[in-house]
Scaffold this active site. Structure first.
Site, PDB file in Angstrom:
ATOM      1  N   GLU A  50     102.918  20.560  57.440  1.00 49.31           N
ATOM      2  CA  GLU A  50     101.642  20.581  56.648  1.00 49.31           C
ATOM      3  C   GLU A  50     101.407  22.434  55.767  1.00 49.31           C
ATOM      4  OE1 GLU A  50      99.881  18.156  55.487  1.00 49.31           O
ATOM      5  OE2 GLU A  50     100.360  16.448  57.436  1.00 49.31           O
ATOM      6  N   ASP A  67      94.428  17.973  49.970  1.00 46.99           N
ATOM      7  CA  ASP A  67      94.009  18.561  51.144  1.00 46.99           C
ATOM      8  C   ASP A  67      94.538  20.132  51.525  1.00 46.99           C
ATOM      9  OD1 ASP A  67      94.817  15.708  51.703  1.00 46.99           O
ATOM     10  OD2 ASP A  67      97.019  16.198  51.668  1.00 46.99           O
TER      11      ASP A  67
END
Length: 143
Positions: A50, A67
């Site tokens: 991520e 995000d």
């Protein structure tokens, strides 16, 4: 000119980018090992894919949400960035997920996995970690 020179010498805080084992040990100290049945290796793998363990990582999504942080927590559902319509299920500002103190990010990640999607809420985990041998993510870390 002298003022300009002094300003250039003042260190600007940068992102904290954890080393793999440093991150694994921190996660363990914060109760992430087998939290809701999720292994420490799963958390380390998720974070690698991520954010590359970067506390200040951000990523804009096609739906307009963003995000944030080491876990790449989404502004549409979990935090408030003041721009995206949000559920803010973690009850925090998205900027709190971008600090070197990852306490808020860990608390929010625990909240995310209590959701019915569990760790599957993270696409990177599904693509790169799910069903894989993840032992290398914690190998040599003493955890």
């Amino acid at each position: 000119m002298r003022c300009l020179l002094l300003l250039l010498l003042v260190p600007v805080p940068g992102a904290k980018v954890f080393e793999r084992c440093e991150w694994a040990r921190l996660l363990k100290r914060n109760g992430m090992s087998n939290y809701r049945g999720i292994s420490l290796a799963d958390w380390v793998c998720l974070s690698q894919w991520e954010s590359s363990y970067n506390t200040r990582a951000t990523n804009r999504n096609t739906d307009g949400s963003t995000d944030y942080g080491i876990f790449q927590i989404n502004s549409r559902w979990w935090c408030d960035n003041g721009q995206t319509p949000t559920s803010n299920a973690c009850g925090i500002s998205c900027s709190a997920l971008l600090t070197d103190d990852v306490g808020a990010a860990i608390i929010c990640a625990k909240h995310v996995v209590r959701d019915p999607n569990g760790i599957g809420a993270w696409v990177a985990w599904k693509r790169h970690c799910q069903g894989q041998d993840l032992s290398s993510y914690v190998a040599g870390c003493g955890v």
